[in-house]
Design a protein around this motif. Structure first.
Motif, PDB file in Angstrom:
ATOM      1  N   THR A 162       0.837  -1.193   0.000  1.00 17.82           N
ATOM      2  CA  THR A 162       0.000   0.000   0.000  1.00 17.82           C
ATOM      3  C   THR A 162       0.874   1.246   0.000  1.00 17.82           C
ATOM      4  O   THR A 162       1.829   1.358   0.782  1.00 17.82           O
ATOM      5  CB  THR A 162      -0.916   0.025   1.237  1.00 17.82           C
ATOM      6  OG1 THR A 162      -1.747  -1.132   1.220  1.00 17.82           O
ATOM      7  CG2 THR A 162      -1.799   1.262   1.236  1.00 17.82           C
TER       8      THR A 162
ATOM      9  N   TYR B 117      -0.825   7.679  -1.153  1.00 18.92           N
ATOM     10  CA  TYR B 117      -2.155   7.549  -1.752  1.00 18.92           C
ATOM     11  C   TYR B 117      -2.689   6.157  -1.405  1.00 18.92           C
ATOM     12  O   TYR B 117      -2.220   5.160  -1.944  1.00 18.92           O
ATOM     13  CB  TYR B 117      -2.097   7.732  -3.268  1.00 18.92           C
ATOM     14  CG  TYR B 117      -1.663   9.114  -3.705  1.00 18.92           C
ATOM     15  CD1 TYR B 117      -2.540  10.193  -3.645  1.00 18.92           C
ATOM     16  CD2 TYR B 117      -0.368   9.331  -4.188  1.00 18.92           C
ATOM     17  CE1 TYR B 117      -2.141  11.456  -4.049  1.00 18.92           C
ATOM     18  CE2 TYR B 117       0.038  10.592  -4.593  1.00 18.92           C
ATOM     19  CZ  TYR B 117      -0.854  11.654  -4.512  1.00 18.92           C
ATOM     20  OH  TYR B 117      -0.457  12.908  -4.918  1.00 18.92           O
TER      21      TYR B 117
ATOM     22  N   GLU C 250      -5.215   4.508  -2.103  1.00 19.82           N
ATOM     23  CA  GLU C 250      -5.857   3.701  -3.145  1.00 19.82           C
ATOM     24  C   GLU C 250      -4.846   3.126  -4.137  1.00 19.82           C
ATOM     25  O   GLU C 250      -5.216   2.375  -5.039  1.00 19.82           O
ATOM     26  CB  GLU C 250      -6.898   4.550  -3.888  1.00 19.82           C
ATOM     27  CG  GLU C 250      -6.335   5.627  -4.805  1.00 19.82           C
ATOM     28  CD  GLU C 250      -5.910   6.909  -4.090  1.00 19.82           C
ATOM     29  OE1 GLU C 250      -5.570   7.882  -4.784  1.00 19.82           O
ATOM     30  OE2 GLU C 250      -5.927   6.924  -2.834  1.00 19.82           O
ATOM     31  N   ARG C 251      -3.564   3.453  -3.977  1.00 24.92           N
ATOM     32  CA  ARG C 251      -2.543   2.984  -4.910  1.00 24.92           C
ATOM     33  C   ARG C 251      -1.635   1.965  -4.230  1.00 24.92           C
ATOM     34  O   ARG C 251      -1.537   1.898  -3.004  1.00 24.92           O
ATOM     35  CB  ARG C 251      -1.692   4.156  -5.422  1.00 24.92           C
ATOM     36  CG  ARG C 251      -2.482   5.257  -6.108  1.00 24.92           C
ATOM     37  CD  ARG C 251      -1.564   6.344  -6.630  1.00 24.92           C
ATOM     38  NE  ARG C 251      -2.322   7.514  -7.076  1.00 24.92           N
ATOM     39  CZ  ARG C 251      -1.779   8.614  -7.584  1.00 24.92           C
ATOM     40  NH1 ARG C 251      -0.459   8.697  -7.721  1.00 24.92           N
ATOM     41  NH2 ARG C 251      -2.544   9.628  -7.961  1.00 24.92           N
TER      42      ARG C 251
END
Length: 234
Positions: free
Chosen positions: A14, A18, A20-21
């Motif tokens: 992770t 960010y 979500e990336r």
């Protein structure tokens, strides 16, 4: 860096910037016996130290993390930074040996709990403190910022011939109005200038990121793109 240096790529994890990336890093072989000699060349190629690892983001489909450094000779503080220096004129700056003390650790824990609550770092014990901020092969000093005898901040700083590296700064969250993070960078620039070291490395700049874009506010900033350092327009 030479063809005899082994580089490893981490598994996807992770992204710390960010959520979500996913991210991956290139890491210089942490078992290499000459990491102290590799550090300078690695730094000049955009790598950064975290604990005992020298790493460079190498993410599939994302190039948001851009290595950056200040050209110390060309640097001049802007008006906001000059006000920061005046606001902290009552602080004493001490070049101290690195390492664990109960005083530093207590300040570090308070900072993490205020700034990174729930992020996995906010319960750092003494071993975590040592592992993250220092390495046996790294030329590290702790810039301590004190008002009288009270420790208000620490700028963890690696000092090499090729450049000074701003590794991590932590400070009393009750003193946020002082902008000690900015003050720490200004003191690291001053340290580099006094020692005749050409660059202060600030790690990675991320455009428009709420925690990483501040670096562009420092004059004489250079970024590394396509294998070379270029000046960022002021």
């Amino acid at each position: 860096m030479t063809d005899r240096v082994r580089l490893f790529q981490t598994l996807p994890h992770t992204c710390g910037y960010y959520a979500e990336r996913t991210a991956q890093n290139l890491v210089v072989d942490p078992g290499a016996p000459n990491l102290d000699r590799l550090y300078g060349p690695a730094l000049s190629k955009g790598f950064r130290r975290a604990g005992g690892h020298l790493y460079l983001p190498q993410c599939n489909g994302c190039q948001a993390c851009v290595p950056c450094r200040i050209d110390v000779e060309r640097f001049e503080p802007n008006r906001t930074q000059q006000r920061c220096l005046k606001r902290n004129a009552d602080l004493t700056v001490i070049e101290a040996m690195p390492g664990f003390t109960h005083e530093r650790h207590a300040l570090y824990q308070r900072y993490l709990q205020a700034r990174h609550s729930g992020g996995g770092m906010d319960s750092a014990d003494a071993d975590d403190f040592q592992r993250f901020l220092s390495a046996p092969w790294s030329p590290t000093l702790f810039l301590e910022f004190r008002r009288d005898d009270r420790l208000l901040g620490v700028a963890v700083t690696d000092v090499l011939l090729a450049g000074v590296s701003a590794v991590y700064t932590f400070f009393d969250p009750d003193e946020s109005s002082r902008s000690i993070g900015t003050f720490g960078v200004l003191q690291q620039v001053d340290l580099a200038r006094r020692r005749g070291i050409p660059y202060l490395y600030l790690g990675f700049w991320i455009a428009n990121h709420p925690k990483m874009d501040y670096k562009r506010r420092f004059h004489a900033l250079e970024v590394r793109r396509h294998g070379r350092w270029i000046a960022m327009p002021d």
